[in-house]
Design an enzyme around this catalytic site. Structure first.
Site, mmCIF file in Angstrom:
data_model
loop_
_atom_site.group_PDB
_atom_site.id
_atom_site.type_symbol
_atom_site.label_atom_id
_atom_site.label_comp_id
_atom_site.label_asym_id
_atom_site.label_seq_id
_atom_site.Cartn_x
_atom_site.Cartn_y
_atom_site.Cartn_z
ATOM 1 N N GLU A 38 0.840 -1.263 -0.044
ATOM 2 C CA GLU A 38 0.172 -0.102 0.048
ATOM 3 C C GLU A 38 0.847 1.417 0.034
ATOM 4 O O GLU A 38 1.747 1.364 0.737
ATOM 5 C CB GLU A 38 -1.013 -0.043 1.115
ATOM 6 C CG GLU A 38 -1.839 1.242 1.354
ATOM 7 C CD GLU A 38 -2.757 1.560 0.193
ATOM 8 O OE1 GLU A 38 -3.221 0.451 -0.421
ATOM 9 O OE2 GLU A 38 -2.963 2.826 -0.172
ATOM 10 N N THR A 84 -6.329 2.517 -5.007
ATOM 11 C CA THR A 84 -5.752 1.149 -4.956
ATOM 12 C C THR A 84 -7.013 0.439 -5.947
ATOM 13 O O THR A 84 -6.446 -0.408 -6.768
ATOM 14 C CB THR A 84 -6.394 0.720 -3.530
ATOM 15 O OG1 THR A 84 -5.539 1.101 -2.550
ATOM 16 C CG2 THR A 84 -6.188 -0.907 -3.443
ATOM 17 N N HIS A 200 -0.765 3.367 4.783
ATOM 18 C CA HIS A 200 -1.974 3.997 3.830
ATOM 19 C C HIS A 200 -1.916 5.579 4.975
ATOM 20 O O HIS A 200 -1.891 5.836 6.286
ATOM 21 C CB HIS A 200 -3.323 3.360 4.326
ATOM 22 C CG HIS A 200 -4.276 4.150 3.287
ATOM 23 N ND1 HIS A 200 -4.750 5.117 3.530
ATOM 24 C CD2 HIS A 200 -4.869 3.804 2.184
ATOM 25 C CE1 HIS A 200 -5.725 5.671 2.577
ATOM 26 N NE2 HIS A 200 -5.640 4.656 1.715
ATOM 27 N N ASP A 259 0.977 0.171 -5.176
ATOM 28 C CA ASP A 259 -0.214 0.504 -5.989
ATOM 29 C C ASP A 259 -0.074 2.030 -6.461
ATOM 30 O O ASP A 259 -0.590 2.136 -7.590
ATOM 31 C CB ASP A 259 -1.553 0.253 -5.174
ATOM 32 C CG ASP A 259 -1.726 0.966 -3.978
ATOM 33 O OD1 ASP A 259 -0.651 1.517 -3.332
ATOM 34 O OD2 ASP A 259 -2.771 1.160 -3.494
ATOM 35 N N HIS A 260 0.350 3.007 -5.748
ATOM 36 C CA HIS A 260 0.381 4.277 -5.917
ATOM 37 C C HIS A 260 1.127 5.088 -5.086
ATOM 38 O O HIS A 260 1.633 4.518 -3.980
ATOM 39 C CB HIS A 260 -1.247 4.788 -6.264
ATOM 40 C CG HIS A 260 -1.861 4.659 -4.754
ATOM 41 N ND1 HIS A 260 -1.604 5.347 -3.708
ATOM 42 C CD2 HIS A 260 -2.688 3.763 -4.579
ATOM 43 C CE1 HIS A 260 -2.473 4.647 -2.757
ATOM 44 N NE2 HIS A 260 -3.120 3.778 -3.301
#
Ligand code: GP9
Ligand code: MN
Length: 427
Positions: A38, A84, A200, A259-260
């Site tokens: 994440e 996500t 996160h 993911d990012h």
């Protein structure tokens, strides 16, 4: 209309990169374990804070070839507002997420020809997603049915007692630990996707879980970002050990991806302090690198692979590793191991990066000098045109639900969403 699908197919066929013969089918019928990191950006790899590595375990997978992983250090995320969910969408479909909103939410009832369904139909794979949040977040419990995902182990399967939970949901350590028996319960071969959550925004961490001091920029999210990254790194190490103990490690294809981004441009001031340099538009684009590591059973690590690659390329790469021709399907990425791999990385807004030059907010930059390019060449203009066209074709397909009109192989069966049920109560 349905004619558009013909043009789209023609485009992806033209772009197709044929398999690397040495790797085609190399991981046929192996279990696939896909691990989501994440909000993890590649600058964390080898980064030292207070004289300590932040992610020593991941660093060891990157550098110790004996561990069998190949690391792509020029791998980029391509997500937008779907975060996500966009990453999931891109990785399992090799289609672009939407310019606005999340395809997961607004296009959750489309017809898809996603990796879980293909692996099931072609090689009898069982697919599963494991994640410590509740099933309806991002509309997962709807769109997963269209992807043909057999099992969704959401938060309702895990021990969500207070000490196990922070921020969005289950902490990564209990998540991974409790996931082992779930993996063991799956029919083989399986395709299992484990999605972490603790690292996160806003990077909250309980004191007893923090094993590195925060950074000292004064920007709380940036400062804690390193602590939750360390926690994720430790969780991953424990998980890999547990996989070994369960006999699920050696013979599995394992891939790990980010993911990012985790730190948005709103935190540039603090990030300039962290990176000790000015964050120009080019530097910002370069920060969109996320890790991609892959271990293929029986195949030696290539060490660090410097090719320009992106999330879009994962599905065609995996299909070829399984021995399935990716050009049967409509996919916008190309096999990362192919000699013909296309080394340009489009971002959702039409910006893009290539090994030599980048196009960001209307300007071209030389990657090496980091200077803006005054004399734009035809090659650059053509690349920009191609990328605009590619994004439009993908959008046409998703907005028009055009895979309804495409039959990839003669024995393809359209996915029937009504046969899937998720959640403890429903199964
Ligand atoms: C929630 C998790 C976080 O289930 O996937 O999503 P994000 O905010 O990163 O899109
Ligand atoms: Mn995310």
């Amino acid at each position: 209309d349905s004619n558009d699908i013909v043009d789209i197919k023609e485009y992806t066929k033209e772009k197709y990169a044929k398999p690397n013969p040495a790797l085609f089918g190399a991981a046929k019928e192996k279990n696939i374990i896909k691990i989501h990191l994440e909000s993890f950006q590649s600058f964390l790899i080898d980064y030292e804070l207070h004289g300590e590595e932040v992610t020593p375990f991941l660093n060891s997978l990157v550098h110790d070839q004996k561990k069998g992983f190949t690391y792509f250090d020029n791998f980029f995320h391509q997500t937008e507002q779907g975060k996500t969910a966009d990453a999931e969408f891109i990785l399992d479909n090799s289609l672009y997420g939407l310019p606005q909103g999340a395809a997961f939410v607004t296009k959750g009832n489309n017809t898809y020809q996603a990796l879980p369904a293909i692996l099931n139909q072609r090689m009898n794979y069982t697919s599963a997603v494991l994640h410590g949040d509740y099933k309806s977040f991002w509309n997962r419990d709807e769109i997963y049915k269209q992807f043909g995902i057999d099992h969704y182990f959401d938060a309702s399967y895990y021990d969500m007692s207070e000490e196990n939970v922070i921020n969005y949901g289950l902490k990564d350590k209990p998540f991974f630990e409790e996931s082992i028996p779930m993996l063991e319960s799956l029919d083989e071969p399986f395709y299992a996707h484990l999605m972490t959550l603790t690292h996160h925004h806003p990077y909250l961490i309980d004191e007893e879980d923090a094993t590195i001091e925060p950074a000292e920029t004064g920007d709380g999210s940036v400062d804690r970002y390193f602590q939750t990254a360390r926690y994720l790194d430790e969780s991953l190490k424990e998980f890999i050990d547990d996989l070994k103990e369960a006999g699920l490690y050696e013979d599995s294809l394992i891939y790990i991806y980010g993911d990012h981004y985790g730190i948005s441009e709103n935190h540039n001031r603090a990030m300039e302090e962290i990176l000790d340099k000015e964050i120009t538009p080019l530097v910002s684009a370069n920060l969109q690198r996320v890790p991609f590591l892959i271990k293929i059973p029986g195949v030696e690590s290539q060490g660090i692979n410097h090719r320009y690659t992106s999330q879009m390329d994962v599905m065609p790469t995996l299909l070829h590793l399984m021995g399935i021709r990716a050009d049967d399907y409509i996919l916008f990425g190309t096999d990362m191991f192919s000699e013909d791999h296309k080394q340009f990385v489009p971002f959702r807004r039409g910006d893009f990066v290539t090994p030599d030059f980048s196009y960001i907010s209307g300007s071209y930059y030389d990657n090496e000098t980091e200077e803006e390019i005054e004399e734009v060449t035809d090659k650059m203009e053509n690349m920009k045109q191609q990328i605009e066209n590619e994004l439009q074709l993908s959008d046409k397909l998703v907005y028009g639900d055009l895979l309804r009109f495409y039959t990839p192989t003669k024995d393809w069966e359209e996915v029937d969403p009504s046969i899937y049920h998720y959640g403890v109560d429903e199964e």
